[in-house]
Design a protein around this motif. Sequence first.
Motif, PDB file in Angstrom:
ATOM      1  N   THR A  70       0.811  -1.223   0.000  1.00  0.00           N
ATOM      2  CA  THR A  70       0.000   0.000   0.000  1.00  0.00           C
ATOM      3  C   THR A  70       0.845   1.275   0.000  1.00  0.00           C
ATOM      4  N   ASN A 112       2.363   4.581  -0.998  1.00  0.00           N
ATOM      5  CA  ASN A 112       1.910   5.628  -1.926  1.00  0.00           C
ATOM      6  C   ASN A 112       0.538   5.318  -2.521  1.00  0.00           C
ATOM      7  N   GLU A 113      -0.283   4.630  -1.769  1.00  0.00           N
ATOM      8  CA  GLU A 113      -1.611   4.248  -2.257  1.00  0.00           C
ATOM      9  C   GLU A 113      -2.681   4.710  -1.275  1.00  0.00           C
ATOM     10  N   THR A 114      -3.788   5.207  -1.828  1.00  0.00           N
ATOM     11  CA  THR A 114      -4.963   5.559  -1.032  1.00  0.00           C
ATOM     12  C   THR A 114      -6.076   4.569  -1.355  1.00  0.00           C
TER      13      THR A 114
END
Length: 211
Positions: A17, A19-21
Amino acid sequence: INMTNGGTLQIRTSWTTTNETFTPGTGTINWTVTGAGSTLPAAITTYYKLTITASTQTTTLGVNTTVNNNLTITSGTLAPSTFNFTVTGTTSVDGTYSDASNTGTNIFVGGVTINAGGTWTTTSSTTTGTYVFRGGIVNNGTAFSAGGATFNTNSQALSGSTTLSFANIVTVTGAAVVVTNNGTVTITSTAAASLAGTGGWTQGTGSTLNY
């Protein structure tokens, strides 16, 4: 990843995850990691629907987690470990739900159903309030073996073809809360008040309470 419109995200190996939203929306996460034991991402605290399809492997929570709809354990084992775990919808177990910890608060708002071949093992969770049920339990599985349990908020029923076993104190909390036993329940605690609380307990027709 935005699942506001629903859909299914299937995780087959791992979920990084960085740099992931993630927006759970009304989507389903189908965790199908089967090669080895795995851990749900520590960065994701909320799911809408969560399905565990992990063959014979164990999937462990990585953080305090809320499932805002239904939890389904199709195969494999789900282990909450030391984390808090809340399921606001129903819980269906064809695999195994297993908790080897006495830490964390686990709340099941909807009904819990152990299906044929399924197993529930939480005997290590002995402290009152560690496991809270608000929608009743149906046990048609291989085994339901718990430590302690608290039933609160709503009147609810215990039923199914297989015995529900509690090794520690069972508490019914709330003057208007009544637990109706429509199956077979065994409480093996030798404590003076192994069935306790401010609520009520009713034996249904043909039911058995080993106390």
